[in-house]
Structure formats: C-alpha cells, structure tokens
Design a protein around this motif. Structure first.
Motif, short mmCIF file in Angstrom:
data_model
loop_
_atom_site.label_atom_id
_atom_site.label_comp_id
_atom_site.label_asym_id
_atom_site.label_seq_id
_atom_site.Cartn_x
_atom_site.Cartn_y
_atom_site.Cartn_z
N VAL A 160 52.09 54.28 36.03
CA VAL A 160 51.22 54.74 37.11
C VAL A 160 49.83 54.11 36.99
CG1 VAL A 160 50.10 56.75 38.14
CG2 VAL A 160 52.50 56.87 37.44
N LEU A 161 49.27 54.06 35.77
CA LEU A 161 47.93 53.49 35.60
C LEU A 161 47.92 52.00 35.92
CD1 LEU A 161 46.59 55.31 32.41
CD2 LEU A 161 46.25 55.86 34.83
N ARG A 162 49.04 51.32 35.70
CA ARG A 162 49.13 49.92 36.07
C ARG A 162 48.99 49.76 37.59
NH1 ARG A 162 54.50 47.67 34.41
NH2 ARG A 162 53.96 48.90 32.57
N LEU A 163 49.61 50.68 38.33
CA LEU A 163 49.49 50.65 39.79
C LEU A 163 48.06 50.97 40.22
CD1 LEU A 163 50.91 50.40 42.56
CD2 LEU A 163 51.33 52.87 42.45
N VAL A 164 47.45 51.94 39.55
CA VAL A 164 46.05 52.29 39.86
C VAL A 164 45.15 51.08 39.60
CG1 VAL A 164 44.12 53.78 39.25
CG2 VAL A 164 46.43 54.74 39.43
N GLU A 165 45.43 50.39 38.52
CA GLU A 165 44.62 49.20 38.20
C GLU A 165 44.76 48.13 39.27
OE1 GLU A 165 44.33 45.64 34.86
OE2 GLU A 165 45.64 47.35 34.51
N GLY B 47 45.25 48.67 42.33
CA GLY B 47 44.42 49.14 43.44
C GLY B 47 42.96 48.82 43.21
N PHE B 48 42.47 49.02 41.97
CA PHE B 48 41.09 48.66 41.65
C PHE B 48 40.86 47.16 41.84
CE2 PHE B 48 40.56 52.47 38.59
CZ PHE B 48 40.06 53.25 39.62
N THR B 49 41.82 46.37 41.35
CA THR B 49 41.68 44.91 41.46
C THR B 49 41.62 44.48 42.92
OG1 THR B 49 42.87 44.61 39.37
CG2 THR B 49 42.75 42.71 40.85
N LEU C 171 33.29 50.02 40.33
CA LEU C 171 34.74 49.79 40.31
C LEU C 171 35.16 49.00 39.08
CD1 LEU C 171 35.62 48.98 44.04
CD2 LEU C 171 36.48 50.89 42.68
N GLU C 172 34.37 47.98 38.73
CA GLU C 172 34.71 47.21 37.54
C GLU C 172 34.62 48.07 36.29
OE1 GLU C 172 32.02 43.92 37.91
OE2 GLU C 172 33.59 42.62 38.76
N GLY C 173 33.67 48.99 36.28
CA GLY C 173 33.56 49.90 35.14
C GLY C 173 34.76 50.83 35.05
N ARG C 174 35.19 51.35 36.19
CA ARG C 174 36.35 52.23 36.19
C ARG C 174 37.61 51.47 35.77
NH1 ARG C 174 36.60 55.22 41.87
NH2 ARG C 174 38.38 56.23 40.83
N ARG C 175 37.73 50.22 36.23
CA ARG C 175 38.90 49.45 35.83
C ARG C 175 38.87 49.15 34.33
NH1 ARG C 175 40.13 43.53 38.29
NH2 ARG C 175 38.21 43.09 37.12
N ARG C 176 37.67 48.87 33.79
CA ARG C 176 37.55 48.59 32.36
C ARG C 176 37.91 49.83 31.54
NH1 ARG C 176 33.26 46.25 32.77
NH2 ARG C 176 31.84 48.03 32.56
N THR C 177 37.44 50.98 31.99
CA THR C 177 37.76 52.24 31.30
C THR C 177 39.26 52.52 31.34
OG1 THR C 177 35.59 53.14 31.88
CG2 THR C 177 37.31 54.71 31.25
N ARG D 64 41.69 50.31 31.60
CA ARG D 64 42.39 49.39 30.71
C ARG D 64 42.24 49.82 29.25
NH1 ARG D 64 40.70 43.48 33.35
NH2 ARG D 64 42.28 43.51 35.01
N GLU D 65 41.05 50.28 28.89
CA GLU D 65 40.83 50.71 27.51
C GLU D 65 41.65 51.95 27.18
OE1 GLU D 65 36.66 51.24 27.36
OE2 GLU D 65 36.18 49.09 27.19
N SER D 66 41.77 52.86 28.13
CA SER D 66 42.55 54.08 27.88
C SER D 66 44.03 53.77 27.81
CB SER D 66 42.28 55.11 28.98
OG SER D 66 42.75 54.64 30.23
N ALA D 67 44.47 52.77 28.56
CA ALA D 67 45.88 52.39 28.54
C ALA D 67 46.23 51.64 27.27
CB ALA D 67 46.20 51.52 29.76
#
Length: 711
Positions: free
Chosen positions: A659-664, A666-668, A700-706, A708-711
């Motif tokens: 699911v987080l991959r799909l969210v990512e 979306g961020f991208t 958005l880039e910050g949310r995507r970075r966070t 990725r780090e959590s994943a």
C-alpha cells in the motif's frame, strides 16, 4: 406467489455457508498460500489448477475461464439452480430458517422448516433401503441386478436399495427416528389406508431419485415378486418435494459431464442410466414415469447452456456447437411415438436434438449385456438428428416404390417439415425430403411443404401472424396447460414466438411474465439486487470492463494494492484512505477504488472484519454492492487472487509495503505535476503563487522521504 427472501437472511446464508465445504464437494481443493485454496475448475477442462477459493472472503474465481462469485453463485452455476432455490438449499444445509417478504412461504403449500424435515426423512429412508439390500430377504433384488450385469459396487454407486415385503418395516424405522405420521404421509414414503398408514414400497428394488444438489426427494421401485399385483414400476407420488415433471433420475451424477461436454443423453429407465454411466456415458439421465417436458428442458438448459435462439451446429467431426440433447428410443412404434413427442419439445430448446436408436430393439441395459460398453458408446455416437429421424419414420410407413406411396408419403411428411420452426433448417429438410422420396422435382415438394405450413393472416401493426400448430406432430396442444405458442412474423419477415412479449431476444417492458433468473416470471417490474436478470446471478451475460495491461509495473502495483485491501484489510495502513479519486491510473482499478471508498474505506473494512470474527466476507460483499455491474467480476477476482506472500507472520509487513508503495507513486505523480507547473511559472510576475507552489513541493518531497524511510 412466494415472497422474496429477506435480505438479511440472504446475507446470513452467505456468512454461514462455508464456501470451501460447498466447493469442496465438487472440487478437490489444496492449499495455495495464506488463506487461499485451489483446484481444477468444474466449469471448464484444464490440466493445471486455475480455480481459486478464498474462504476468508467467501469468494471463488477461475483465472482460466473467468467464472467467479460467492457461495450462492457457485451453487447456482454448478447445480443449475435459480437464486431462490440456491439460497433455500444452502439455508437448509446451515440450519437457517428463511423469512419471506409479502408473507410468502418457501414453496407453495409448505410450512417453514417442513421441507428440511421431509428431506431428512428421505435421507433416513435411503439409508434403510440400502442396508436392507444386503439382507437374505433381498436375494431376489440382488439376483435382478446381477442378471443385468450390475455388481455390488454399481448398486452402491447409484444408491440402489431394497424395500422389505412387510407392511411397516420403514414406517417403524422412521417412527423410531422421531418422524411424525403426518410428515411420513406428506413425504410419500407411506400410504394412508382404511386401517392406518403402511409402507408405500414393499418387496421391491428401489432407486433414490435426487435433485441436482444430490438430496433425495423420492424413489422409483421395481416389482420383484409374482404375488405383487402392483405396477411393474412404482414411483413416489406427487409431494411437496417430488414433482415428476421436474425431476430427472441421475441428474446429480450427470451434471458434471453435462456441463463439461454440453450434452445430455435421455434414456427411459433406471437400469438404462446405470448402464450408460458404467459404459462411460456420464451425461445420461431418465425421466420418472413421464415424457421429457418443458420443465425438464429448463433444468437441462441451465446445465448444458443455451446457444441462443437457433439450434446447435453439428460439425464434421460429429460434435456440436451450442450443446446437444440425445434421446434414446426403441426402434419400434412406441419409440417413434416418443420421438414425435420430443419433436414438439425440441423447438423450445436451443441445444441440437438427436435420436439414438438401437434397431434391434435393445435398450441400453440390454445392449451393454449383449455387446459390452463399446456398443453403448457407439449407440450414442451414431445419433441421428431428431428432424431427420421423425421424417424418415414417417416415410417408413409408406411404400416408396409406387407413385401412390410416394404421394401419400409426401402428404404425410410435408406437415412435419412445415412444423420445423427454424427458418434456415426448413428449406434444407425440404430438399432432403425430395431426395428421400426419390422425387426429382424439388418445387413439387416445396409447394407441398408450403401448403402444409401455417395459415397467415394480417394483424395489427403491419405484422402477419401465423399459427404453426397445424404442422406439429402434437396437434398443436398447448404445453403444460398454457395458451398456444403460435409463431408470428413481422413486416421485415423475421419470425418470433408468441410466448409472452419476446421479440428477437428482447423482453417487452409491458410484459409482466418475463422470466426471472430461475426461469419463472415476475409479476412486477422490480428486481432485487440479487435477482435482476443483468445482475451477478442472472442468466444474461454481464459486460465487463477491459482488463488493465498487467505488463505495466504501475498497473501491477495498483492491482496488488487492491488485492490486499479486499483480502487483508486489517493490515492496510490508514494512508490508503487518503488516496484521491485519481490515485489509480487504470480505469478498471479506479472503478474498484471508487467502490472501496463508497463502502467506507479501510476504516469500515476493519470494523466489518472485527464484527465477523476475522473474516472479510461482509467487507467484500459491501464493495461488490457498491461496484458497478461491469466491475463486480473484477472485485471478485481481486478478492480471490493468490498473493505472493505465503508466510502468515510476514503478511502484515507485506500488506503495508504494498500500500505504501502505491502511496509513494501518488506522491511522485503529484511532485512531477508541481515541478512542471513551477517550470511554467514566472517568479517575478506572481511571487506569492510561485512561493506557495514551491512550499507545497517541498512538503510533498518531505512526506515522500519520510514514507520511504518508514518503509
């Protein structure tokens, strides 16, 4: 008319009926990952299993032929039942007492729960009869079977039993099982006399007559002893369970072969069915003391399928497209008369109809004894089209060597050819008739057929109506007490049937008798979600959305995310509910996502799973209900699809990562859009807007970075 089953009771049946048990009675299922099972599809031939069942969500799907649905849909498909009958059958299995709207009852004249009691009585009676066949008193019965080439294993396969000669052997046995006298009389297992009740079958060999579901609803009994003054064959009388016009002996054993081969072989007796099956003709059934009728055709059509408004097409290989129905008749006058009756029924049945006749007069049982199983299979393989058989049988009664005989034969056969409703077949059989008669002038035969055809008269709307009853072998009698089914011809020359508003395959809105999914008419213009003809359980095909291209890696991620949301919602992170309407690129996936959102999203899914004790059946049902008709098959497919992760302890992490991959993604996608917008903007002209867009990009880039780090 019986009322509609209450919705909450239907839902209770879905939840209580374990799909793996119901499917497992037809398919050998093996584990296929976490919460998944698979086996060979019962609806099409395959060597490697592509049929998957996921008990946790209560759904099945075949990735080979595309069949799928819930436990009710499976019973409807595999047993050829209507929606109501399927729900009633499952309710009986799981012990749910159904309630009906509008004060209706399960079936006319039945009290709630009574049907289950009568079925139980028949089950106990069958066990009793089978046990009696092994006793010394049943020696005559065993000898009867042995003389016809049936050993003990054959008797067990078909459930053959023996009714003892006493007056109350079964009666006492059933009373000991707490069945009341009223129940036993209603079941037809006992008869009411002046001195009380007594066993209906005494001193006879008995065969259980079962519904397509395998439940016994009656018995057929064959006389064994000379002192028995009753008929040679005695069947169960008409009861709330047993209606001879609606049962076919052997249907429970033949249904798999019928569905697979799109063929049914109709024979005339119980031992003929046994002989056919034991000879490798597994699609054989028999009527029970009555001619093959329209109700039988309805049962067969559900299992064999219906190719449309025209008959099946026979190929040069001998097989038929669109299915076929084969009648086996004796080669005598009685067999020809039976074929004439079948001629009248055939034209309301789309499967191509054939006749298999053993010219020496032997029935399939006698043929197996005399010449072996190969001869039985050859009998079926050498079938003759029904129309040809009827016409040739008519010609056989005339001397074609004389001019007078040929003219008389033409006069007798012309109405038969004229009675063929298929406009494409009629002229072809007209040409064949000329050849069989030895008449070179085909125009003479054509005129005779035309003259013997239905009379025509002008009607309203520019249509011409014809009454085709004159040329029918049945004399034009209406079927089952209904009005005549005269053909009609429109101004465009196309033919149709006067059978209740149908015009070229379409049902008139004004016709209140159009068929429901169980073949019976509705008395109003309202359909429930589960019953309407274009619904998931209707007979009409449902158009599906185009399948997304799974070679696209983004599409594959979208699909996997929807799979885990439907199958493992308790592990899906809350970020899924933050996805917007445009989060899915594939239109089909976007439609499923919309249904998920409409059903309440992950929060609602978790609540549904908790309320159901850890299963996702209710959650998937909610998504299916919210989905558009064309999307529902895809929802079922996604809910059943096997997941790559097969370790239960790793499933929560796998679901979260998917699911987080799909969210990512979306961020991208959003970051790319913002960067494109910033490139098109002039910071000097609109500094505030540029700074706001730039700040949004950084966030958005910050949310995507966070992420990725959590994943």
């Amino acid at each position: 008319m019986a009322g509609r089953i209450r919705r909450e009771d239907v839902e209770a049946v879905r939840e209580r009926a374990r799909i793996e048990e119901i499917v497992g009675a037809h398919v050998s299922l093996k584990p296929a990952g976490v919460g998944s099972m698979k086996g060979l599809c019962p609806f099409h031939d395959e060597r490697s299993p592509s049929f998957h069942v996921r008990p946790q969500v209560g759904r099945y799907h075949c990735f080979g032929c595309g069949e799928g649905g819930d436990v009710i849909a499976f019973v409807m498909k595999v047993d050829g039942l209507g929606f109501t009958e399927a729900v009633e059958y499952l309710a009986g299995r799981v012990g749910i007492q159904l309630r009906y709207e509008e004060g209706g009852a399960p079936r006319p004249g039945e009290e709630p729960g009574r049907r289950r009691r009568l079925l139980d009585a028949h089950r106990v009676a069958e066990e009793f009869y089978r046990e009696q066949l092994t006793t010394p008193a049943a020696a005559a019965g065993r000898a009867f079977l042995a003389e016809r080439g049936f050993d003990r294993s054959a008797a067990e396969q078909f459930g053959v039993g023996f009714a003892p000669q006493g007056w109350d052997g079964l009666l006492r046995h059933l009373r000991g099982r707490s069945f009341t006298e009223a129940e036993l009389v209603a079941s037809g297992l006992v008869s009411q006399g002046q001195r009380g009740v007594y066993d209906r079958f005494r001193g006879r060999l008995v065969w259980p007559i079962r519904e397509v579901t395998g439940e016994t609803v009656g018995f057929g009994a064959r006389r064994l002893f000379d002192e028995d003054q009753g008929p040679k064959y005695l069947n169960t009388p008409e009861t709330p369970l047993y209606r001879k016009s609606q049962v076919l002996y052997g249907i429970d054993l033949a249904k798999r072969d019928m569905q697979r081969d799109k063929r049914v072989v109709v024979v005339e007796g119980y031992t003929d069915v046994m002989a056919m099956h034991l000879s490798g003709v597994g699609a054989a059934v028999a009527t029970c003391g009555t001619a093959f009728g329209s109700d039988h055709a309805r049962i067969v059509r559900r299992l064999v399928g219906d190719a449309g408004s025209t008959g099946g097409v026979q190929l040069a290989s001998g097989t038929s497209i669109g299915g076929e129905i084969i009648f086996t008749f004796d080669g005598d006058a009685a067999g020809q008369k039976a074929a004439l009756r079948a001629f009248g029924e055939d034209q309301s049945f789309s499967a191509q109809t054939f006749v298999a006749v053993e010219r020496s007069g032997m029935d399939p049982c006698e043929l197996r004894q005399a010449k072996g199983p190969d001869a039985v299979r050859a009998l079926v393989a050498g079938r003759t089209p029904l129309f040809e058989f009827v016409i040739r049988s008519t010609l056989d009664s005339h001397d074609l060597r004389t001019a007078e005989g040929r003219v008389a034969a033409l006069r007798a056969a012309a109405p038969v050819v004229a009675g063929i409703r298929d406009a494409a077949l009629r002229p072809e059989y007209t040409r064949l008739l000329a050849g069989w008669l030895g008449i070179d002038d085909q125009e003479t035969v054509r005129r005779a057929v035309a003259a013997a055809g239905p009379s025509r008269g002008a009607t309203r709307g520019g249509e011409q109506r014809s009454d085709d009853r004159r040329g029918r072998p049945d004399g034009g009698r209406s079927e089952g007490g209904r009005g005549g089914r005269g053909d009609w011809r429109g101004s465009d020359g196309r033919r149709g049937r006067g059978d209740g508003g149908r015009r070229d395959g379409q049902w008139s809105r004004s016709d209140d008798r159009r068929p429901g999914p169980d073949g019976r008419g509705r008395q109003d213009d309202r359909w429930s979600r589960d019953e309407r003809p274009d619904g998931p359980y209707g007979d009409a095909p449902v158009a599906r959305m185009p399948a997304p291209d799974r070679r696209d890696p983004v599409v594959q991620i979208e699909r996997t995310a929807l799979e885990v949301v439907l199958q493992q919602p308790e592990h899906v992170p809350a970020q899924f509910d933050d996805l917007g309407a445009d989060a899915f690129a594939a239109p089909a996936h976007r439609a499923v996502h919309e249904a998920v959102r409409a059903a309440g999203g992950v929060a609602a899914a978790r609540a549904a799973v908790a309320a159901a004790g850890g299963t996702s059946t209710g959650w998937v049902d909610a998504v299916v209900e919210q989905a558009a008709e064309a999307v529902r098959p895809l929802v079922t497919e996604l809910a059943v699809a096997p997941l790559p992760e097969d370790r239960p302890e790793s499933m929560p992490g796998y679901v979260r990562d998917v699911v987080l991959r799909l969210v990512e993604i979306g961020f991208t996608r959003s970051i790319a859009d913002l960067r494109g917008r910033l490139q098109r903007m002039d910071p000097a002209e609109d500094t505030a807007a540029y700074q706001a867009a730039f700040a949004e990009l950084v966030a958005l880039e910050g949310r995507r970075r966070t992420l990725r780090e959590s994943a």
